[in-house]
Each structure stands twice: as structure tokens, then as C-alpha cells.
Design an enzyme around this catalytic site. Structure first.
Site, PDB file in Angstrom:
ATOM      1  N   ASN A 157       0.802  -1.229   0.000  1.00 19.33           N
ATOM      2  CA  ASN A 157       0.000   0.000   0.000  1.00 19.33           C
ATOM      3  C   ASN A 157       0.834   1.279   0.000  1.00 19.33           C
ATOM      4  O   ASN A 157       0.484   2.257  -0.642  1.00 19.33           O
ATOM      5  CB  ASN A 157      -1.014  -0.021   1.150  1.00 19.33           C
ATOM      6  CG  ASN A 157      -0.357  -0.058   2.499  1.00 19.33           C
ATOM      7  OD1 ASN A 157       0.705  -0.658   2.672  1.00 19.33           O
ATOM      8  ND2 ASN A 157      -0.955   0.590   3.462  1.00 19.33           N
ATOM      9  N   GLY A 233       2.047  -5.938   7.288  1.00 16.21           N
ATOM     10  CA  GLY A 233       1.117  -6.583   6.364  1.00 16.21           C
ATOM     11  C   GLY A 233      -0.119  -7.038   7.106  1.00 16.21           C
ATOM     12  O   GLY A 233      -0.479  -6.460   8.134  1.00 16.21           O
ATOM     13  N   SER A 234      -0.737  -8.087   6.608  1.00 14.80           N
ATOM     14  CA  SER A 234      -2.017  -8.498   7.177  1.00 14.80           C
ATOM     15  C   SER A 234      -1.842  -9.381   8.416  1.00 14.80           C
ATOM     16  O   SER A 234      -0.802 -10.021   8.599  1.00 14.80           O
ATOM     17  CB  SER A 234      -2.839  -9.235   6.124  1.00 14.80           C
ATOM     18  OG  SER A 234      -2.200 -10.436   5.790  1.00 14.80           O
ATOM     19  N   THR A 237      -1.176 -13.151   7.564  1.00  9.03           N
ATOM     20  CA  THR A 237       0.222 -13.445   7.215  1.00  9.03           C
ATOM     21  C   THR A 237       1.098 -13.425   8.471  1.00  9.03           C
ATOM     22  O   THR A 237       2.003 -14.250   8.625  1.00  9.03           O
ATOM     23  CB  THR A 237       0.754 -12.433   6.178  1.00  9.03           C
ATOM     24  OG1 THR A 237      -0.117 -12.440   5.057  1.00  9.03           O
ATOM     25  CG2 THR A 237       2.155 -12.775   5.731  1.00  9.03           C
ATOM     26  N   ALA A 238       0.802 -12.503   9.374  1.00 11.06           N
ATOM     27  CA  ALA A 238       1.593 -12.408  10.610  1.00 11.06           C
ATOM     28  C   ALA A 238       1.476 -13.684  11.442  1.00 11.06           C
ATOM     29  O   ALA A 238       2.448 -14.116  12.068  1.00 11.06           O
ATOM     30  CB  ALA A 238       1.126 -11.214  11.430  1.00 11.06           C
ATOM     31  N   GLU A 255       3.478  -5.206  12.315  1.00 17.36           N
ATOM     32  CA  GLU A 255       2.584  -4.051  12.110  1.00 17.36           C
ATOM     33  C   GLU A 255       1.459  -4.511  11.204  1.00 17.36           C
ATOM     34  O   GLU A 255       1.683  -4.759  10.018  1.00 17.36           O
ATOM     35  CB  GLU A 255       3.354  -2.909  11.441  1.00 17.36           C
ATOM     36  CG  GLU A 255       4.440  -2.286  12.293  1.00 17.36           C
ATOM     37  CD  GLU A 255       3.878  -1.477  13.446  1.00 17.36           C
ATOM     38  OE1 GLU A 255       2.683  -1.146  13.435  1.00 17.36           O
ATOM     39  OE2 GLU A 255       4.653  -1.194  14.382  1.00 17.36           O
ATOM     40  N   CYS A 289      -3.321   1.430   6.446  1.00 23.17           N
ATOM     41  CA  CYS A 289      -3.723   0.687   7.643  1.00 23.17           C
ATOM     42  C   CYS A 289      -4.421   1.601   8.648  1.00 23.17           C
ATOM     43  O   CYS A 289      -5.165   1.138   9.503  1.00 23.17           O
ATOM     44  CB  CYS A 289      -2.508   0.029   8.271  1.00 23.17           C
ATOM     45  SG  CYS A 289      -1.190   1.206   8.593  1.00 23.17           S
ATOM     46  N   GLU A 470       7.164   0.861  16.438  1.00 24.42           N
ATOM     47  CA  GLU A 470       8.257   1.446  15.659  1.00 24.42           C
ATOM     48  C   GLU A 470       8.322   2.933  15.977  1.00 24.42           C
ATOM     49  O   GLU A 470       7.300   3.543  16.299  1.00 24.42           O
ATOM     50  CB  GLU A 470       8.011   1.226  14.160  1.00 24.42           C
ATOM     51  CG  GLU A 470       8.007  -0.240  13.761  1.00 24.42           C
ATOM     52  CD  GLU A 470       7.702  -0.510  12.283  1.00 24.42           C
ATOM     53  OE1 GLU A 470       8.239  -1.484  11.751  1.00 24.42           O
ATOM     54  OE2 GLU A 470       6.914   0.248  11.690  1.00 24.42           O
TER      55      GLU A 470
HETATM   56  P1  NAD Z   1       0.141  -9.339   3.119  1.00 22.05           P
HETATM   57  O1  NAD Z   1       0.186  -9.829   4.504  1.00 22.05           O
HETATM   58  O2  NAD Z   1      -0.606 -10.117   2.111  1.00 22.05           O
HETATM   59  O3  NAD Z   1       1.604  -9.187   2.535  1.00 22.05           O
HETATM   60  C1  NAD Z   1       2.595  -8.393   3.157  1.00 22.05           C
HETATM   61  C2  NAD Z   1       3.964  -8.918   2.771  1.00 22.05           C
HETATM   62  O4  NAD Z   1       4.140 -10.220   3.318  1.00 22.05           O
HETATM   63  C3  NAD Z   1       4.192  -9.054   1.274  1.00 22.05           C
HETATM   64  O5  NAD Z   1       5.523  -8.708   0.978  1.00 22.05           O
HETATM   65  C4  NAD Z   1       3.948 -10.527   1.048  1.00 22.05           C
HETATM   66  O6  NAD Z   1       4.611 -11.031  -0.092  1.00 22.05           O
HETATM   67  C5  NAD Z   1       4.538 -11.121   2.316  1.00 22.05           C
HETATM   68  N1  NAD Z   1       4.052 -12.460   2.660  1.00 22.05           N
HETATM   69  C6  NAD Z   1       2.855 -13.028   2.354  1.00 22.05           C
HETATM   70  N2  NAD Z   1       2.801 -14.285   2.853  1.00 22.05           N
HETATM   71  C7  NAD Z   1       3.974 -14.514   3.482  1.00 22.05           C
HETATM   72  C8  NAD Z   1       4.518 -15.629   4.201  1.00 22.05           C
HETATM   73  N3  NAD Z   1       3.832 -16.756   4.347  1.00 22.05           N
HETATM   74  N4  NAD Z   1       5.750 -15.500   4.734  1.00 22.05           N
HETATM   75  C9  NAD Z   1       6.443 -14.364   4.597  1.00 22.05           C
HETATM   76  N5  NAD Z   1       5.992 -13.295   3.926  1.00 22.05           N
HETATM   77  C10 NAD Z   1       4.768 -13.356   3.377  1.00 22.05           C
HETATM   78  O7  NAD Z   1      -0.391  -7.855   3.214  1.00 22.05           O
HETATM   79  P2  NAD Z   1      -0.697  -6.873   1.995  1.00 22.05           P
HETATM   80  O8  NAD Z   1      -1.993  -7.302   1.396  1.00 22.05           O
HETATM   81  O9  NAD Z   1       0.500  -6.707   1.147  1.00 22.05           O
HETATM   82  O10 NAD Z   1      -0.872  -5.487   2.765  1.00 22.05           O
HETATM   83  C11 NAD Z   1      -2.067  -5.046   3.294  1.00 22.05           C
HETATM   84  C12 NAD Z   1      -2.124  -5.291   4.783  1.00 22.05           C
HETATM   85  O11 NAD Z   1      -1.045  -4.637   5.430  1.00 22.05           O
HETATM   86  C13 NAD Z   1      -3.368  -4.731   5.427  1.00 22.05           C
HETATM   87  O12 NAD Z   1      -3.861  -5.650   6.365  1.00 22.05           O
HETATM   88  C14 NAD Z   1      -2.871  -3.479   6.129  1.00 22.05           C
HETATM   89  O13 NAD Z   1      -3.632  -3.040   7.213  1.00 22.05           O
HETATM   90  C15 NAD Z   1      -1.521  -3.908   6.561  1.00 22.05           C
HETATM   91  N6  NAD Z   1      -0.692  -2.741   6.837  1.00 22.05           N
HETATM   92  C16 NAD Z   1      -0.340  -2.463   8.133  1.00 22.05           C
HETATM   93  C17 NAD Z   1       0.436  -1.349   8.427  1.00 22.05           C
HETATM   94  C18 NAD Z   1       0.840  -0.997   9.829  1.00 22.05           C
HETATM   95  O14 NAD Z   1       1.768  -0.226   9.976  1.00 22.05           O
HETATM   96  N7  NAD Z   1       0.211  -1.519  10.859  1.00 22.05           N
HETATM   97  C19 NAD Z   1       0.853  -0.526   7.383  1.00 22.05           C
HETATM   98  C20 NAD Z   1       0.475  -0.834   6.090  1.00 22.05           C
HETATM   99  C21 NAD Z   1      -0.287  -1.956   5.826  1.00 22.05           C
END
Ligand code: NAD
Length: 489
Positions: A157, A233-234, A237-238, A255, A289, A470
Site C-alpha cells: 500500500n 502486512g495483514s 500473514t503475521a 505491524e 492501515c 516502531e
Molecule cells: P500481506 O500480509 O498479504 O503481505 C505483506 C507482505 O508479506 C508481502 O511482501 C507478502 O509477499 C509477504 N508475505 C505473504 N505471505 C507470506 C509468508 N507466508 N511469509 C512471509 N511473507 C509473506 O499484506 P498486503 O496485502 O501486502 O498489505 C495489506 C495489509 O497490510 C493490510 O492488512 C494493512 O492493514 C496492513 N498494513 C499495516 C500497516 C501498519 O503499519 N500496521 C501498514 C500498512 C499496511
């Protein structure tokens, strides 16, 4: 793609040990505003991650022994170079991500440069702790040292903005890194790699491996020589990353998503509140986010708020992201657009009403953008708190507006989701603002404003929105290992 087509494609390469290296297979990357494949991204896996981790390990002794001042000067130089190329970076980010050129020019790229400048400065000002124990003839003090190779994984994003928010503190502290940007938005990270040598970043200090989460991401998370993983990320995934890294006891910074409430009391200054809440709902297509997606309005001002809010939302122009007057660009992908649209459909099926946007207003797109992934800012009302639109992160230009009566009630309802990232509170009653801010389960609370950040202070979420924070001090602590030393005299 046809030969003629593939010739025009931009082809990225991994950046390992200071060199660009091709990969044996590639994945397509789309321009979200046209629907065309325009770029090929390395589909890296274990082998590429292994090479990158080795390069990072080799670079660690020299980089970690540089003084903070030496590293600071290099980070500042990198910031200068990103600023020099700001326009090219902004164009690339807009094309790759779908965001408006205006947002990329004013938010993403300036902040990416600033991230390096900020940590270049803050790294010079940390102090460690010291205590005395005269009865034992001892002093104790702490020292902090870089940890080693940090694995950095970022989402699509705010591509360069969020990646540099990790790279900058990691290397400022003396670590070396292997970064993996989102496979959907890799171009600006690749462009940044081209500047590293000129900035004076030694080979191997910053390595970038492109590819999917399932292959490249997991290989990094599972690598035994990467003791730190910083992930944005999401939440889903976390959870996976936490499981995969558990056998190695890695240090994680997570995050994650949000379902952020705005609470608007009847004494709020609506002339400030309405434009800011439209922005907090729809900026960057709602793909931040921190975006607001549940708006609680006190009953006395509910109808007036709604009328003015919808009128303001309708002013936002959706279309070609490279037109500087566009407010809403394209969503990241066809799949994501479908997902966001489905939330609106589900809400309608449950009896909610869509006041503007998706399915209600016409979306007129220029000829070149007909196949792009666009959606109008959409406002939903008459939706129950239990509805998936009020519980799940939609991550698109969709916001729900509901009425409330009392302070106590709205606190309970605002806290009634699994997430806890950011909240906004609007009221001119200082006492109330403090009371409500204290009781919200949210890592960040903005009152009478939104997205005003002091990077010195902690950023991050509660509950399913994350683990860790962070910021100047928090990132320093995450990216260093502390030791307590006792001296007897
Ligand atoms: P995502 O979790 O799908 O992907 C994030 C990253 O993780 C990508 O680089 C992806 O390739 C990688 N990934 C996916 N599966 C993985 C695995 N099994 N092992 C290791 N890495 C893996 O998220 P997205 O769709 O790219 O981003 C959107 C999400 O991010 C939303 O939920 C949003 O709220 C969140 N977000 C949070 C913050 C914050 O600071 N809290 C900021 C921006 C976005």
C-alpha cells in the site's frame, strides 16, 4: 505475453551483495490503472534468499563496526539521492501501485527520503542507562549492539515509504538487511538499489530479494541466520510468520491491519472534522492501515454530519492516477477490487444502504483506464456493528457511518472489534477527549486531527493489529541487542 509485448516490459533483478542478479523465473506485475502487465518481478525462492543472507552476513562485521556518525552520513546521502530523483520515484510508485501521482509526490516519496534522514539523525542521540550501587561498590550500565541480519517484509500500500521505514533504522543501528517488498509493488525498491553504491552503502549491507510471500518471504522467515523479522502486512500473514519463525525463537515486529473508528461528538467542529474524516476514509483509495472505516456520530448531529460528509465524499475525483487533479486512483489488483466490492454487496444483502459510490453513482473513466481497478468513495449506513463491514478490514474506499448516544456506549462499540491500531476522536471538550482516548483499545489515538505523526514516538497496534512498536526509540531497541554490564570498583 507476445514477443512485441514482452520487449516493452520492465524486468527487475534481485540486488545481492551490491550487484543486480537475474533470477531463473519471474512473475507478472500489473499497472492497476490500465490492467496491463508492464513489469516482470523475480520469483525468488530459497536459493536467492540464501545468497542474500550470505552477502548480508559477510557485510555485517565491517558495517556494524562503523561509528553511528559514519552510518548517519551515508543515510543522509541516500536521502539526498532519493530527493534528487523524487519525480521519477513518484511516477514509478503511482504506475506500480495505482495511487495518485499527487499522493506519491507529496506523501510516499518525501517520506521515504525523510525516513533515512530521520534515523540518520536519531541514531546520534541515544543514551544508554547507568545505575550506581554504592553499597556493593558497583556501577551498572547498558550497552546496545546491532543484532545481525534483519529480514524486512513490507506490503503493497505504501511501498517505498514502509520499506524504508524498516531499512533506515535497521542499517542505522549497524545491522545488515535482506528486504522483500510486496511482489505487487517492487519497482521503487529496485530503483532505490541503484542509488546505494553512490550513497556509500557498502555491498551486502542492503540486499533486496523480490518475489512472493509464500516462496521468498517464507524462505527469509525460516532462515536460521536471520534473527530479526520486521513485518508490515495483514494479520493472517503475521500468524503464519509467527508459526514459521517460532522454532528459531526469532524477534518479531508485527505491524498489522486495522478497523479504525472515528468518534464524533456533537460538540465537534464539523468544518474541520468532515474534510479530515473524508480524507481519513478515502486517502490512498482507503488502502492505508490507519484509514477510518467505522464512523460513530452522536445522534444529535447524525443527519447533518451525513449530509455534509456525503457531499464532500462526492467531490473526490476518481480516475487516471497520473492526472494531478485526481483524488482517488486505482486499487492494487483485480482480486482486491472484487474483494472490496463484495463487502459492499454483503452489506446491502444484510439491509444496509449505500449513500454514494459503488453501485449508486456512475463511474466515468478515461478511455485508457477502462480496464483499471477503480472504485468510487463509498459510504454505507444502517449497518449493524456485527456486520462483516463493521468487523473486518476492507482496505478500500469504503466507510460505514452509524449513530451513537452516550460516551460509555461508543467506547464499548469502538472497542468491539479484534483490531486496535488507530482511532480518531472529535470533540471540543478537553476532558472528554482525554477520557475517551485513555479508554480506547488503540495503539494510536488522534483527537481533532488524523495522521499527524511525530516519528520519535511509538507507532503500532494493540490486539490483532500487531506486536511491538516502531519509532526513534522503539525501532532502535528492536534493531539492537541490549547488554547489562556491572563494574565493581
Ligand atoms: P500481506 O500480509 O498479504 O503481505 C505483506 C507482505 O508479506 C508481502 O511482501 C507478502 O509477499 C509477504 N508475505 C505473504 N505471505 C507470506 C509468508 N507466508 N511469509 C512471509 N511473507 C509473506 O499484506 P498486503 O496485502 O501486502 O498489505 C495489506 C495489509 O497490510 C493490510 O492488512 C494493512 O492493514 C496492513 N498494513 C499495516 C500497516 C501498519 O503499519 N500496521 C501498514 C500498512 C499496511
Amino acid at each position: 505475453p507476445t514477443m512485441a509485448h514482452s520487449k516493452a516490459l520492465l524486468v527487475l533483478e534481485n540486488f545481492i551483495g551490491g550487484k543486480f542478479v537475474p533470477c531463473s523465473s519471474y512473475i507478472d506485475s500489473y499497472n492497476p490503472s490500465t490492467g496491463d502487465v508492464y513489469c516482470r518481478v523475480p520469483d525468488s525462492g530459497k536459493e536467492e534468499v540464501e545468497a542474500a543472507v550470505k552477502a548480508a552476513k559477510d557485510a555485517f562485521p565491517i558495517w556494524s563496526s562503523k561509528t553511528p556518525l559514519e552510518r548517519s552520513q551515508i543515510l543522509n546521502k541516500l536521502a539526498d539521492l532519493i530527493e534528487r530523483d523524487l519525480e521519477a520515484f513518484a511516477q514509478a510508485e503511482s504506475k506500480d501501485q495505482g495511487k495518485t501521482i499527487t499522493f506519491a509526490r507529496t506523501v510516499d516519496i518525501p517520506r521515504a527520503a525523510h525516513n533515512f534522514r530521520f534515523f540518520a539523525s536519531s541514531i546520534l542521540h541515544h543514551v544508554t542507562e547507568c545505575t550506581e550501587m554504592p553499597s556493593m561498590g558497583c556501577v551498572h550500565y547498558t550497552s546496545r549492539a546491532p543484532v545481525g541480519v534483519a529480514g524486512l517484509i513490507s506490503p503493497w500500500n505504501l511501498p517505498l515509504y514502509l520499506l524504508t521505514w524498516k531499512i533506515a533504522p535497521a542499517i542505522a543501528c549497524g545491522n545488515t538487511v535482506v528486504a522483500k517488498p510486496s511482489e505487487m509493488t517492487s519497482v521503487t525498491a529496485w530503483m532505490m538499489c541503484k542509488l546505494l553504491e553512490k550513497a556509500g552503502v557498502p555491498p551486502g549491507v542492503v540486499n533486496v530479494v523480490f518475489g512472493t510471500g509464500a516462496k521468498a518471504g517464507e524462505a527469509l522467515v525460516c532462515h536460521p541466520d536471520v534473527p530479526l523479522i520486521s513485518f508490515t502486512g495483514s494479520t493472517l500473514t503475521a500468524q503464519r510468520i509467527t508459526e514459521r519463525s517460532a522454532p528459531h525463537c526469532k524477534r518479531l515486529s508485527l505491524e498489522l491491519g486495522g478497523k479504525n473508528p472515528a468518534i464524533i461528538f456533537d460538540d465537534a467542529d464539523l468544518s474541520q472534522c468532515i474534510p479530515t474524516t473524508v480524507r481519513s476514509s478515502f486517502a490512498n483509495q482507503g488502502e492505508i492501515c490507519l484509514c477510518t472505516s467505522r464512523i460513530f456520530v452522536q445522534r444529535g448531529i447524525y443527519s447533518e454530519f451525513l449530509k455534509r460528509f456525503v457531499a464532500e465524499a462526492k467531490k473526490w475525483k476518481t480516475g487516471n492516477p497520473s492526472d494531478p487533479s485526481t483524488d482517488v486512483g486505482a486499487l492494487i489488483s483485480k482480486e482486491h477490487l472484487e474483494k472490496v466490492r463484495n463487502y459492499v454487496k454483503k452489506a446491502q444483502a444484510e439491509g444496509a444502504r449505500v449513500l454514494c459510490g459503488e453501485g449508486v453513482d456512475p463511474l466515468a473513466l478515461p478511455p485508457g483506464n477502462q480496464k483499471g481497478y477503480f472504485m468510487l468513495p463509498t459510504v454505507i449506513v444502517e449497518v449493524k456493528d456485527e456486520s462483516c463491514c463493521m468487523q473486518e478490514e476492507i482496505f478500500g474506499p469504503v466507510t460505514c457511518v452509524v449513530a451513537f448516544d452516550t460516551e460509555e456506549e461508543v467506547i464499548q462499540r469502538a472497542n468491539g472489534v479484534k483490531y486496535g491500531l488507530a482511532a480518531t476522536v472529535w470533540s471540543s471538550n478537553v476532558g472528554r477527549v482525554h477520557r475517551v482516548a485513555h479508554r480506547l483499545q488503540s495503539g494510536l489515538v488522534w483527537t481533532n486531527c488524523w495522521l499527524v505523526r511525530d516519528l520519535n514516538l511509538p507507532f503500532g497496534g494493540m490486539k490483532a493489529s500487531g506486536i511491538g512498536r516502531e519509532g526513534a526509540k522503539d525501532s532502535y531497541e528492536f534493531f539492537t541487542e541490549v547488554k547489562t554490564i556491572t563494574i565493581k570498583h
